[in-house]
Scaffold this motif. Structure first.
Motif, PDB file in Angstrom:
ATOM      1  N   LYS A 343       0.414  -1.150  -6.267  1.00  0.00           N
ATOM      2  CA  LYS A 343       0.151   0.275  -6.474  1.00  0.00           C
ATOM      3  C   LYS A 343      -0.216   0.967  -5.161  1.00  0.00           C
ATOM      4  O   LYS A 343       0.141   2.127  -4.934  1.00  0.00           O
ATOM      5  N   HIS A 344      -0.938   0.253  -4.285  1.00  0.00           N
ATOM      6  CA  HIS A 344      -1.256   0.822  -2.970  1.00  0.00           C
ATOM      7  C   HIS A 344       0.017   1.055  -2.154  1.00  0.00           C
ATOM      8  O   HIS A 344       0.143   2.072  -1.459  1.00  0.00           O
ATOM      9  N   GLU A 347       1.679   4.030  -3.616  1.00  0.00           N
ATOM     10  CA  GLU A 347       0.932   5.227  -3.245  1.00  0.00           C
ATOM     11  C   GLU A 347       1.253   5.663  -1.822  1.00  0.00           C
ATOM     12  O   GLU A 347       1.454   6.847  -1.546  1.00  0.00           O
ATOM     13  N   GLU A 351       2.889   9.136  -0.616  1.00  0.00           N
ATOM     14  CA  GLU A 351       2.224  10.001   0.350  1.00  0.00           C
ATOM     15  C   GLU A 351       3.157  10.349   1.506  1.00  0.00           C
ATOM     16  O   GLU A 351       3.145  11.484   1.999  1.00  0.00           O
TER      17      GLU A 351
END
Length: 449
Positions: A343-344, A347, A351
């Motif tokens: 998920k990081h 993300e 971004e």
């Protein structure tokens, strides 16, 4: 006159000369004249935010060395001394016991080493991650420097704009004072009423109030510039704005600015965060694998409890081997960690995509606004000519009692606004050009040209 008096006179003259030189030197030191380029260079050298970013870069460099140290063997030395009691052995309860005499002194000195051979790639990944964080800190220095330089440019041009307004207001005050004298002369001849004198005085007072407010704004903005440049408050700043307002040219098409913007430090920082997120996921994945290490030790011990019965002799013992450790619990614990790591990564990718859209919008906005301002400047210059002619006509009519005092005040305000608009648009064009360079990541290549 005696020689003694002549000598004392010469000494006094020398003292006066030295004091005068020191005073002049102090006055020189307390005053500094800054061009825009000089202000930018001073900010690079003195600004605290840039110094902080450089310090973080140094820390990140040291973190790389710390990560590499995990590849080195772990060396340990252990020594101890103990005094023990005799051994009491109980047979069939506390009532039946036997005391066995023990060797009372125990001591040892042990040297051990452990070398990591395999850790699921976690050590290698940690080094890779530290290197990327070091690269990120370098980009952060570049971004902080550009941000501060943009602050310097904005503050400097803001002060220059206020100074230009100050000049316009001063010229207007002179005109208001001249008109007040003309109205007073007309009043003495009975051509106008006292009300018109009051109106002229009120207009002059308004201009003087504007002058006071503008001067305060210059003082505040100058103090802001001193803070950015990390200069003493006692130092007096003067701006050298010679040839500052050169009309910026849009040498490249919008698409060229946009493509360069995608390479600016903000975008590279976002991509670096994405690489770090991937490295962190790789590090978590290493938790599914065993760790393998080579170990060895050599010890001197006393007494010899390796044999039975123990003997009161010093002995040495060495060993070498391979240590394998596999965490079974990580097979299910690491699944949640991997989910979070994935998920990081997602993300960071999102971004980066959002930032790309923001950069696109920013470059488009700055480019179009600069084009608009460049088109407005000729209009404001023509407006000054029209306002000057209108003021001249209204003034002639007023002196010939064909216009009211309100007419000439309105014409005066229109002329003031036209001059202010022209100065403002020219400085805004320069500022917008720097903002376009900043948005497209071209500030370093163009700001001193």
């Amino acid at each position: 006159m005696s020689n003694t008096k002549i000598f004392m006179l010469i000494i006094c003259m020398l003292v006066v000369v030295l004091l005068s030189n020191n005073t002049a030197f102090s006055q020189h030191e307390a005053k500094i004249t800054l061009t825009l380029e000089h202000a930018i260079q001073t900010a690079r050298e003195n600004n605290k935010h840039i110094a902080k970013a450089e310090l973080k870069k140094d820390i990140a460099t040291q973190e790389v060395d710390i990560a590499r140290d995990r590849q080195l063997p772990d060396l340990d030395f252990h020594t101890s001394y103990a005094r023990i009691t005799n051994l009491t052995e109980f047979h069939n309860g506390y009532s039946n016991k036997e005391v066995i005499k023990a060797i009372p002194d125990m001591y040892d000195a042990t040297l051990s080493a452990k070398v990591p051979l395999y850790a699921g790639g976690r050590i290698k990944t940690a080094i890779e991650k530290s290197n990327k964080e070091k690269e990120l800190s370098t980009l952060q220095v570049e971004k902080t420097t550009n941000d501060i330089e943009m602050d310097v440019i904005g503050t400097y041009l803001g002060i220059y704009k206020l100074m230009s307004v100050q000049q316009v207001i001063n010229e207007q005050i002179k005109e208001e004072q001249k008109r007040l004298r003309e109205v007073q002369a007309l009043k003495r001849n009975g051509a106008v009423t006292k009300n018109e004198i009051l109106r002229a005085e009120l207009q002059l007072n308004n201009m003087q109030l504007s002058l006071i407010t503008n001067q305060k704004n210059i003082t505040v903005a100058t103090h802001d510039l001193q803070t950015i440049l990390n200069l003493s408050e006692e130092m007096t700043l003067e701006l050298d704005t010679t040839n500052l307002l050169q009309m910026p040219a849009l040498e490249d098409a919008y698409e060229a600015y946009l493509q360069k913007a995608y390479q600016k430090e903000d975008m590279r920082i976002a991509l670096k965060h994405q690489e770090i997120a991937l490295a962190e996921r790789k590090e978590v994945k290493g938790g599914f694998y065993p760790t393998v290490g080579l170990f060895g030790s050599y010890a001197y011990k006393y007494p010899d409890y390796m044999l039975f019965p123990p003997t009161p002799y010093l002995y040495s013992l060495g060993m070498i081997g391979v240590d394998v450790n596999f965490s079974i619990s990580n097979l299910y614990k690491n699944k949640k960690k991997m989910t979070v790591a994935n998920k990081h990564v997602a993300e960071s990718q999102l971004e980066t995509s959002i930032l790309k859209d923001e950069i696109t919008d920013k470059v488009f906005k700055e480019y179009q606004q600069l084009k608009e301002i460049k088109e407005r400047i000729p209009v404001t210059e023509k407006a000054i000519q029209q306002a000057e002619e209108n003021y001249r006509i209204i003034k002639v009519k007023y002196l010939n009692q064909l216009a009211l005092i309100t007419d000439i005040v309105d014409a005066d305000n229109a002329l003031l606004q036209a001059r202010f608009n022209n100065v403002s648009e020219k400085i805004d064009a320069q500022m917008k050009f720097y903002q376009l360079l900043y948005a497209s990541g071209m500030l370093d290549q163009n700001k001193l040209n």
